[in-house]
Design a protein around this motif. Structure first.
Motif, PDB file in Angstrom:
ATOM      1  N   PHE A  11       0.812  -1.221   0.000  1.00 52.23           N
ATOM      2  CA  PHE A  11       0.000   0.000   0.000  1.00 52.23           C
ATOM      3  C   PHE A  11       0.842   1.265   0.000  1.00 52.23           C
ATOM      4  N   ARG A 171      -4.866  -1.510   5.670  1.00 49.16           N
ATOM      5  CA  ARG A 171      -5.258  -0.258   5.022  1.00 49.16           C
ATOM      6  C   ARG A 171      -5.102   0.927   5.977  1.00 49.16           C
ATOM      7  N   SER A 174      -1.435   1.494   7.033  1.00 45.32           N
ATOM      8  CA  SER A 174      -0.719   2.104   5.912  1.00 45.32           C
ATOM      9  C   SER A 174      -1.049   3.593   5.817  1.00 45.32           C
ATOM     10  N   ARG A 175      -2.327   3.915   6.015  1.00 46.77           N
ATOM     11  CA  ARG A 175      -2.736   5.332   6.003  1.00 46.77           C
ATOM     12  C   ARG A 175      -1.980   6.103   7.077  1.00 46.77           C
ATOM     13  N   ARG A 185      -0.811   6.961   0.143  1.00 42.58           N
ATOM     14  CA  ARG A 185      -1.203   5.551   0.130  1.00 42.58           C
ATOM     15  C   ARG A 185      -1.743   5.163  -1.246  1.00 42.58           C
ATOM     16  N   GLU A 187      -4.095   2.833  -3.706  1.00 45.01           N
ATOM     17  CA  GLU A 187      -5.410   2.192  -3.606  1.00 45.01           C
ATOM     18  C   GLU A 187      -5.709   1.460  -4.902  1.00 45.01           C
ATOM     19  N   GLN A 254      -6.875  -6.871   5.963  1.00 49.50           N
ATOM     20  CA  GLN A 254      -6.415  -5.842   5.027  1.00 49.50           C
ATOM     21  C   GLN A 254      -7.292  -4.590   5.091  1.00 49.50           C
ATOM     22  N   GLU A 255      -8.615  -4.758   5.103  1.00 49.65           N
ATOM     23  CA  GLU A 255      -9.532  -3.623   5.009  1.00 49.65           C
ATOM     24  C   GLU A 255     -10.169  -3.223   6.332  1.00 49.65           C
ATOM     25  N   ASN A 363     -16.564   2.239   3.608  1.00 50.91           N
ATOM     26  CA  ASN A 363     -15.658   1.343   2.880  1.00 50.91           C
ATOM     27  C   ASN A 363     -16.247  -0.059   2.736  1.00 50.91           C
TER      28      ASN A 363
END
Length: 804
Positions: A11, A171, A174-175, A185, A187, A254-255, A363
């Motif tokens: 990411f 996610r 990483s942000r 980041r 996407e 991941q999300e 999301n």
């Protein structure tokens, strides 16, 4: 939560040592430890099992023949999941596994030459059932340390505060890392195709579910996941199960969005999200039977409970090797309800841990679509229907962050431009406004960003709290500090008072009649419960109030008026602070002696130029020496004695004489002059704070450049008076500007006479000062410059010639 650094790098384009990343995360409020993934197991190798048979003497043991491609091994194991053709990791003689050194051991009469390793024995899982089966495409003889990254890959172990659920994913982390180091980041959006077909009915029977999206996928094949997905899950502390379950866990990590897959064939009727019934029971995926209460939220079909919402699924609808069709669920449940149920059942799962801390409701479809993309790619099948129930869509809250608040709390300044940059690095949309910034809080931060102080914390931790210096308490001399806006209005008020104007204070509401007489649109903002019809509308200009004040004074025979008002005018989405001026009658009271006539007189009256002079003096007092007047089209002003006022190209107001026809209707004198200046913009909504900034004197005053003083000239000027004959349509200001720009030796230009020759031609006489910085100019040089000037003007103004 455990997150592999290598997953983060998918990411972010980052090449910073993991230890440095962890240090900065700790400084910014996320407790982080870096560990290596497992430990190297020397004398280990990947082998393929070539034969499996029962131990002749021990019922619970199996004898396996295995090869690494070079030699064969005989291994005795208690693992039940071994099979012929399986690829496993073998610890050979001399290998150290935890506290055990491997050596040949006899089990009964059979010699075992090593040990097959499970994830637990490799030190990368707390619990494992059976040995770790590697994918079919892994080659025998490979080094498992290199294959798994044992002792090499960096793993972040993070602990978050309860309000930072946004960081509980690859996610989100990483942000956060991207924001800390200023890296954008990446996407990757999913590409899915969902056929528009009917799916089982989905009903939300409780307000404790905020969004529920179900998608049907048919024709899947349940099998082991690809090795890269298994490895990511293992490094994140998850045990691989099968491709469907692994993908839901993969997306969860991941999300940050929990998902659940139901075997569609095990669902009877539609889906109902409801409160549990007292005493209702369910056997959950961990094999335990749990008794439910009405405060619990459940997912059910027409006959049974399928899952405890937000926590764990049921055994009666789980995906297994026979599953071909699934209902993939993505939802957001009430965090308090999930926490209460989890605590009462003493059951904490990866899903409940995230729901309790807040899940990004916006999301949800993105995360679910990524899961659908992976499932159809790795398990086959096709998405055949989708239903998204979202009763109350998320509306971003707007929070204003003022520069002065940041300075007061942190002890050091963060300019609003820098604050905008820092907040947008956190993916928080932000706009700059007059005294700071306004941010629209995205759904993933809606659980912890609620007030201005929360944004102070965000910009402070990213900027680095180590910038704060030790200071001693200050005892203020003044009880408070007056705002810049107040001081600007005070300065304006003092100027007009010092110039002999009387201040008036009028009602901010007026009536329709005055608008109709002046010929301007009636404002839309009306008072519903007005007491008087003459006070039923919120005004949008000061002229209406000043004219009514004039009419009132005329009733008392006060005919020499020079008044001003600084007050508000109102529009649908904002307000303005304006300064209004109205003059009529005598400009100066007292006597004037005319020597030629040998008489005294008091007939010194207001006119357009006198009011223009007052406004010009005011603008110069503020530091604006270059302003323009352009024709005004306001219907209540005399078109021949009115103008719009422009400063730095922005319209800041108008001045002019009341139209004679309007004056007759209003029964006021013909020589009434009026002006309005736009001082300040006042937003009614925070979302409007960054709009409409142009055309306000306060903003121009704040942003004006500092005065630059230049050295007094050392050489004298040479003056020339020049009269031009031009067409009547030529604008004086354009001609003066063209003269000034025609030569670097022209120091100043001043108009001193306008003479109309006939209807189509006029004469403009100007006085021009010529000066050089390094010498005295001779008459010959000046004459030459004047000739070039005239030639230049003839090219720009058709029909221009000198008047002699």
């Amino acid at each position: 939560m455990r997150v592999p650094y290598s997953w983060i790098k998918e990411f972010l384009d980052i090449d910073i040592p993991a230890e440095d990343v962890a240090k900065r995360l700790n400084e910014t409020g996320i407790e982080t430890v870096v560990e290596k993934f497992g430990k190297k197991v020397e004398n280990s190798v990947v082998v393929r099992i070539t034969a499996v048979k029962k131990h002749p003497e021990r019922d619970k043991l199996l004898i396996c023949e295995a090869t690494d491609g070079k030699r064969k091994y005989q291994i005795v194991t208690a693992a039940k999941n071994v099979f012929e053709g399986a690829k496993v990791i073998l610890a050979k003689e001399g290998a150290k596994v935890k506290d055990l050194t491997i050596k040949p051991v006899k089990f009964g009469s059979v010699l075992s030459e090593g040990m097959f390793l499970s994830l637990e024995e490799l030190g990368i899982s707390e619990k494992a059932e059976g040995v770790f089966i590697l994918p079919e495409d892994v080659k025998e003889g490979e080094d498992p340390n290199r294959l798994l990254g044992l002792g090499e890959d960096d793993i972040f172990e993070i602990e978050i505060t309860p309000n930072r659920g946004d960081a509980l994913s690859v996610r989100g982390l990483s942000r956060e890392i991207g924001a800390v180091f200023g890296i954008k980041r990446k996407e990757k959006l999913p590409v899915v195709s969902i056929a528009q077909e009917e799916i089982p009915e989905i009903e939300l029977l409780t307000e404790k579910v905020y969004r529920y999206r179900g998608v049907i996928i048919k024709g899947i094949t349940v099998k082991p996941s690809p090795f890269d997905i298994q490895l990511k899950l293992i490094k994140s502390g998850q045990n691989p199960i099968n491709n469907i379950v692994d993908i839901t866990n993969y997306i969860l990590i991941q999300e940050g969005q929990p998902l659940h897959a139901f075997d569609l064939k095990k669902i009877e009727g539609g889906i109902k999200v409801r409160k549990a019934k007292e005493g209702e029971k369910i056997i959950t995926l961990d094999g335990e039977e749990r008794s439910l209460k009405p405060e619990d939220i459940v997912i059910s079909d027409s006959s049974k409970v399928l899952a405890i919402a937000g926590i764990i699924g049921g055994e009666n609808s789980k995906v297994d090797e026979s599953t071909t069709d699934i209902l993939l669920e993505a939802a957001v449940f009430d965090n308090i309800a999930v926490r209460k149920t989890s605590k009462r059942l003493a059951l904490t799962t990866e899903s409940s841990y995230r729901f309790e801390r807040g899940v990004d409701i916006e999301n949800l479809p993105n995360a679910q679509d990524k899961a659908i993309e992976l499932i159809t790619e790795l398990a086959g099948g096709e998405a055949f229907g989708e239903k998204d129930i979202y009763p109350d869509p998320y509306k971003p809250k707007e929070i204003k962050l003022r520069e002065k608040t940041t300075k007061r709390i942190l002890g050091f300044s963060i300019p609003k431009e820098k604050a905008k940059q820092l907040l947008e690095r956190l993916e928080i949309p932000t706009q700059i406004v007059e005294d700071g910034t306004v941010s629209k809080i995205p759904a993933f931060r809606s659980f912890d960003l609620e007030r201005e102080i929360d944004l102070v914390e965000e910009v402070g931790r990213l900027e680095g709290l180590n910038k704060a210096k030790e200071t001693f308490p200050k005892i203020p001399v003044e009880s408070f500090r007056k705002s810049e806006e107040f001081l600007f209005e005070l300065r304006t008020r003092d100027f007009f008072k010092d110039n002999g104007f009387d201040e008036v204070v009028t009602y901010t509401f007026v009536d329709e009649e005055i608008y109709n007489i002046l010929g301007i649109p009636v404002p839309p903002i009306k008072i519903k419960n007005y007491l008087l019809k003459t006070q039923s509308i919120m005004r949008d200009n000061l002229a209406v109030s000043l004219i009514k004040t004039l009419i009132h004074n005329l009733r008392f025979q006060n005919r020499d008026i020079k008044i001003f008002e600084i007050s508000s005018v109102f529009f649908e989405k904002h307000e303005e602070i304006r300064a209004g001026l109205l003059v009529t009658g005598k400009a100066v009271k007292g006597f004037k002696f005319t020597k030629e006539k040998r008489s005294f007189s008091t007939q010194i009256s207001w006119d357009f130029l006198k009011l223009k002079g007052v406004i010009e003096s005011y603008l110069k007092m503020l530091g604006f020496f270059d302003f323009q007047l352009k024709p005004s089209e306001k219907p209540f002003l005399n078109p021949y004695e009115s103008a719009e006022i422009f400063v730095e190209g922005q319209n800041v107001g108008y001045l002019g004489k009341i139209h004679p026809k309007k004056a007759d209707i209003l029964e006021i004198p013909k020589d009434v002059y009026i002006s309005e200046l736009k001082l300040r913009y006042v937003p009614r909504e925070l979302s409007d704070a960054a709009k409409g900034k142009e055309g306000y004197l306060f903003n121009l005053f704040k942003n004006r450049p500092s005065p630059v003083f230049k050295e007094l000239p050392k050489f004298p000027v040479v003056k020339r008076d020049i009269a031009f004959e031009v067409d009547e349509s030529v604008q004086v200001d354009k001609l003066l500007k063209a003269v000034k720009e025609s030569s670097r030796y022209i120091d100043s230009v001043e108009l001193f006479d306008v003479y109309y020759i006939d209807e189509n031609r006029k004469s403009l006489a100007v006085s021009v000062d010529f000066r050089a910085e390094d010498r005295s100019l001779s008459d010959e040089e000046v004459n030459s410059i004047v000739e070039e000037l005239i030639e230049s003007l003839r090219e720009k103004f058709e029909g221009l010639k000198l008047r002699t």
